[in-house]
Design an enzyme around this catalytic site. Structure first.
Site, PDB file in Angstrom:
ATOM      1  N   LYS A  13       0.719  -1.209  -0.024  1.00  0.00           N
ATOM      2  CA  LYS A  13      -0.192  -0.119  -0.140  1.00  0.00           C
ATOM      3  C   LYS A  13       0.836   1.170   0.057  1.00  0.00           C
ATOM      4  CE  LYS A  13      -2.092  -0.952   3.886  1.00  0.00           C
ATOM      5  NZ  LYS A  13      -1.640  -2.325   4.341  1.00  0.00           N
ATOM      6  N   ARG A  87      -9.462   0.972   8.985  1.00  0.00           N
ATOM      7  CA  ARG A  87      -9.080  -0.474   9.340  1.00  0.00           C
ATOM      8  C   ARG A  87     -10.261  -1.112  10.146  1.00  0.00           C
ATOM      9  NH1 ARG A  87      -3.206   0.787   9.138  1.00  0.00           N
ATOM     10  NH2 ARG A  87      -2.015  -1.351   9.681  1.00  0.00           N
ATOM     11  N   ARG A 126      11.853  -6.412   4.534  1.00  0.00           N
ATOM     12  CA  ARG A 126      11.884  -4.962   4.714  1.00  0.00           C
ATOM     13  C   ARG A 126      12.720  -4.568   6.043  1.00  0.00           C
ATOM     14  NH1 ARG A 126       6.054  -2.154   5.049  1.00  0.00           N
ATOM     15  NH2 ARG A 126       5.869  -2.757   7.075  1.00  0.00           N
ATOM     16  N   ARG A 138      11.401  -0.753  11.655  1.00  0.00           N
ATOM     17  CA  ARG A 138      10.083  -0.592  12.402  1.00  0.00           C
ATOM     18  C   ARG A 138       9.978  -1.510  13.555  1.00  0.00           C
ATOM     19  NH1 ARG A 138       5.155  -0.060   8.377  1.00  0.00           N
ATOM     20  NH2 ARG A 138       4.002  -0.972  10.218  1.00  0.00           N
ATOM     21  N   ARG A 149      -0.309  -8.420  13.606  1.00  0.00           N
ATOM     22  CA  ARG A 149      -0.973  -7.431  12.687  1.00  0.00           C
ATOM     23  C   ARG A 149      -1.912  -8.182  11.795  1.00  0.00           C
ATOM     24  NH1 ARG A 149       4.668  -5.090  11.016  1.00  0.00           N
ATOM     25  NH2 ARG A 149       3.558  -3.887   9.299  1.00  0.00           N
TER      26      ARG A 149
HETATM   27  P1  AMP Z   1       0.796   0.659   9.339  1.00  0.00           P
HETATM   28  O1  AMP Z   1       1.826   1.608   9.114  1.00  0.00           O
HETATM   29  O2  AMP Z   1      -0.499   0.943   8.340  1.00  0.00           O
HETATM   30  O3  AMP Z   1       1.071  -0.975   9.122  1.00  0.00           O
HETATM   31  O4  AMP Z   1       0.097   0.953  10.784  1.00  0.00           O
HETATM   32  C1  AMP Z   1       1.336   0.555  11.741  1.00  0.00           C
HETATM   33  C2  AMP Z   1       0.602   0.503  13.190  1.00  0.00           C
HETATM   34  O5  AMP Z   1      -0.117   1.730  13.359  1.00  0.00           O
HETATM   35  C3  AMP Z   1      -0.452  -0.664  13.160  1.00  0.00           C
HETATM   36  O6  AMP Z   1      -0.330  -1.842  13.359  1.00  0.00           O
HETATM   37  C4  AMP Z   1      -1.645  -0.090  14.081  1.00  0.00           C
HETATM   38  O7  AMP Z   1      -0.982  -0.232  15.624  1.00  0.00           O
HETATM   39  C5  AMP Z   1      -1.484   1.477  14.036  1.00  0.00           C
HETATM   40  N1  AMP Z   1      -2.458   1.925  12.919  1.00  0.00           N
HETATM   41  C6  AMP Z   1      -2.308   2.539  11.743  1.00  0.00           C
HETATM   42  N2  AMP Z   1      -3.342   2.983  11.113  1.00  0.00           N
HETATM   43  C7  AMP Z   1      -4.583   2.408  12.148  1.00  0.00           C
HETATM   44  C8  AMP Z   1      -5.846   2.484  11.868  1.00  0.00           C
HETATM   45  N3  AMP Z   1      -6.353   3.102  10.860  1.00  0.00           N
HETATM   46  N4  AMP Z   1      -6.586   1.889  13.275  1.00  0.00           N
HETATM   47  C9  AMP Z   1      -5.893   1.474  14.152  1.00  0.00           C
HETATM   48  N5  AMP Z   1      -4.579   1.659  14.227  1.00  0.00           N
HETATM   49  C10 AMP Z   1      -3.877   1.930  13.127  1.00  0.00           C
END
Ligand code: AMP
Length: 192
Positions: A13, A87, A126, A138, A149
């Site tokens: 994404k 989400r 990654r 990360r 996740r």
């Molecule tokens: P990402 O970079 O999109 O993989 O997000 C990393 C982490 O941020 C996720 O595992 C969640 O802990 C938090 N997070 C990001 N976006 C959301 C969302 N829309 N709702 C809830 N938690 C989020």
């Protein structure tokens, strides 16, 4: 044009969003990036979410909806790319209301489809690439957090696929293809 990129962690994404920013002057709204920023800068909210994020769990709807609300106020340029948001179904409902309030519509929801086994390999890759390049890894790019996740994705986010299908907005792309091929498929969908 406002779109959502939907898919599990590691589906690509972020990579595809970056390309759309460059090629179409769109605005990437990644709640993950915003939360990591809050975490790094040590704001009160950042401190609150740090442990939750590191474990791989979702933070509350309230927090991410608040972050998105703020970003919808400014310049809209070529449109918004929602990356990693919504989400949950509650987030999807909130997004609909927020867009309506600012006179915008949601034009498409693009699901990047990837095989689960590939996700683990991509995310571990990654982390290794970042390490080799001397960049920060990360905190949630490890196998243990990734399991959580993925579970969060299937329990809370994957129902959005049916939800947006029923709304007539869902489009699907093979996220297993080469990055450039995915880019081309995405471009064709947006122009089609
Ligand atoms: P990402 O970079 O999109 O993989 O997000 C990393 C982490 O941020 C996720 O595992 C969640 O802990 C938090 N997070 C990001 N976006 C959301 C969302 N829309 N709702 C809830 N938690 C989020």
């Amino acid at each position: 044009m406002n779109i959502i990129l939907l898919g599990p962690p590691g589906a690509g994404k972020g990579t595809q969003a970056t390309h759309l920013v460059d090629s179409r002057d769109m605005i990437q709204l990644s709640t993950g990036d915003m939360l990591r920023e809050a975490k790094t800068s040590g704001t009160e909210m950042g401190q609150k979410v740090a442990a939750i994020m590191d474990r791989g769990e979702l933070v509350t709807d309230e927090i991410v909806i608040g972050l998105i609300r703020e970003k919808l106020q400014g310049d809209k340029k070529g449109g918004f790319i929602f990356d990693g948001f919504p989400r949950t179904l509650a987030q999807a409902d909130a997004l609909e209301k927020l867009l309506e309030e600012c006179g915008e519509t949601l034009d498409a929801v693009i699901e990047l489809r990837v095989r689960d086994e590939a996700l683990v390999a991509r995310i571990v890759g990654r982390a290794e690439e970042a390490k080799a390049a001397g960049q920060p890894v990360r905190a949630d790019d490890n196998e243990e957090s990734l399991k959580i996740r993925l579970m969060e994705y299937y329990k809370k986010t994957s129902p959005l696929i049916g939800y947006y299908y029923a709304k007539g907005l869902l489009k699907r792309i093979d996220g297993m293809a080469d990055i450039k091929v995915v880019q081309a498929a995405l471009g064709a969908l947006l122009d089609g």
